[in-house]
Design a protein around this motif. Structure first.
Motif, short mmCIF file in Angstrom:
data_model
loop_
_atom_site.label_atom_id
_atom_site.label_comp_id
_atom_site.label_asym_id
_atom_site.label_seq_id
_atom_site.Cartn_x
_atom_site.Cartn_y
_atom_site.Cartn_z
N ARG A 185 -25.71 -5.17 70.06
CA ARG A 185 -26.99 -5.09 69.02
C ARG A 185 -27.59 -5.75 69.92
O ARG A 185 -28.84 -5.22 70.05
N GLY A 186 -27.52 -6.34 70.73
CA GLY A 186 -27.81 -7.37 71.64
C GLY A 186 -28.55 -6.77 72.18
O GLY A 186 -29.99 -6.63 72.60
N ARG A 187 -27.92 -5.64 73.37
CA ARG A 187 -27.90 -5.07 74.24
C ARG A 187 -28.84 -4.11 74.15
O ARG A 187 -29.97 -3.29 74.16
N HIS A 188 -29.41 -3.18 72.95
CA HIS A 188 -29.56 -2.57 71.91
C HIS A 188 -31.27 -3.21 71.94
O HIS A 188 -32.44 -2.43 72.01
N ARG A 189 -31.00 -4.10 71.05
CA ARG A 189 -32.03 -4.46 70.92
C ARG A 189 -32.81 -4.62 72.66
O ARG A 189 -34.72 -4.80 72.06
N ARG A 190 -32.63 -5.16 72.84
CA ARG A 190 -33.22 -5.72 74.16
C ARG A 190 -33.93 -4.29 75.07
O ARG A 190 -34.80 -4.55 75.48
N GLU B 298 -32.05 3.22 76.71
CA GLU B 298 -31.78 2.49 74.82
C GLU B 298 -31.07 3.22 74.25
O GLU B 298 -30.57 3.59 73.06
N GLU B 299 -30.64 5.12 73.84
CA GLU B 299 -29.95 5.57 73.54
C GLU B 299 -28.58 5.93 74.22
O GLU B 299 -28.25 5.93 72.99
N ALA B 300 -28.66 5.23 74.72
CA ALA B 300 -26.40 4.75 75.23
C ALA B 300 -26.56 3.28 74.57
O ALA B 300 -25.35 3.92 74.09
N ALA B 301 -27.47 2.40 75.00
CA ALA B 301 -27.25 1.32 73.74
C ALA B 301 -27.16 1.45 71.77
O ALA B 301 -25.82 1.66 71.58
#
Length: 314
Positions: A42-47, A82-85
């Motif tokens: 979730r943190g990686r997707h937010r970044r 972002e789509e991959a995350a």
């Protein structure tokens, strides 16, 4: 024999419950791992979302990329990341939900099974007594174990009652000790600091509180006395701290130095006696706990012997 069938069913359900509890522990540990993984994803997707927003906006990052002529390519790359995350986040959430669903199913099954250990013990006891009633060599062997087990169980129940009484006595004595400490502080203030009526009243309020705790300790100790040889340290305590109602009244209303010092000594003496009684009770309670642990181990051994006699012969 009906009791045999009941016991076999209880044994099977208890074994199932043991397996399910182990599975539930593993699932909960896995769920904790999946939650940690989910938070990381979730943190990686937010970044990644923030990176896209910076390139898609009007800030310095977008302007720099535009001046380099790479804004479109940079934006495609960031959107792909972002789509991959986001896909990883969806997968992590799905894994967690799957594990939590499995854990809930196991928990529900355990709830339906109930207290299988108690059910198994009741079934084993019922079958054992049924065999004793039938008689024969098998019944005689079971009867001998049951006699020992009944005696050991009764001793454990009695020691549990005694232990609880000792714990209540220890708690009450601890309360008396705290009240006496406060009474001693007020007594020092009253005797040497000129506390007058307020100091005397506060001191005697704490003394009365200590007296109530002493009465509670003595009441509890009545049930605990069977575990000790000499109940004197507790029974010799005086709820009035050796002051008495007359002297108490004189100390409050006359507030003379002689009375102040006399009461001060009574508080200090009672505090020492309470500490000695508390040590006495704690030591006796420790011995009681050791004895209870030994008896509980003996009960476990006897139950294992009984269950071995109840096991179906091949």
């Amino acid at each position: 024999m009906e009791t045999r069938e009941t016991l076999d069913r209880a044994v099977a359900e208890d074994a199932e419950a043991t397996t399910l509890r182990a599975k539930l522990r593993a699932l909960r540990a896995q769920a904790a791992t999946e939650r940690s993984s989910l938070e990381a994803v979730r943190g990686r997707h937010r970044r990644e979302e923030e990176d896209v927003d910076r390139l898609d906006g009007l800030g310095l990052t977008s302007l720099t990329s535009l001046l380099r002529g790479s804004r479109s390519a940079d934006l495609r790359r960031e959107r792909a990341e972002e789509e991959a995350a986001r896909a990883d986040l969806k997968s992590a959430l799905a894994r967690l939900q799957t594990v939590e669903t499995q854990a809930e199913e196991v928990d529900r099954r355990l709830a339906r099974l109930g207290d299988t250990a108690t059910t198994r013990e009741a079934a084993a006891d019922a079958h054992a007594r049924a065999l004793v009633a039938v008689g024969g060599l098998e019944g005689a062997a079971v009867a001998a174990v049951l006699t020992e087990l009944d005696e050991a169980d009764a001793a454990v129940r009695e020691l549990t009652r005694v232990r609880d009484a000792g714990a209540r006595a220890a708690t009450a004595l601890d309360g008396a000790r705290r009240e006496l400490e406060r009474a001693g502080s007020w007594s020092t203030f009253d005797a040497f600091g000129g506390g007058e009526l307020i100091g005397s009243a506060a001191k005697h309020q704490r003394m009365e509180g200590a007296g109530r705790f002493i009465v509670d300790a003595q009441d509890a100790f009545f049930d605990f006395a069977s575990a000790v040889r000499d109940p004197g340290p507790v029974t010799r305590l005086r709820p009035d701290l050796g002051v008495g109602s007359v002297r108490s009244g004189l100390d409050i209303w006359l507030d003379d130095p002689v009375s102040d010092r006399t009461v001060h000594r009574s508080i200090a003496r009672t505090a020492e006696q309470v500490e000695a009684a508390a040590t006495f009770v704690r030591d006796a309670l420790a011995r009681t706990l050791q004895e209870q642990a030994a008896l509980e181990a003996r009960c476990l051994e006897l139950r294992e012997r009984r269950d071995a006699l109840l096991s179906p012969r091949g």
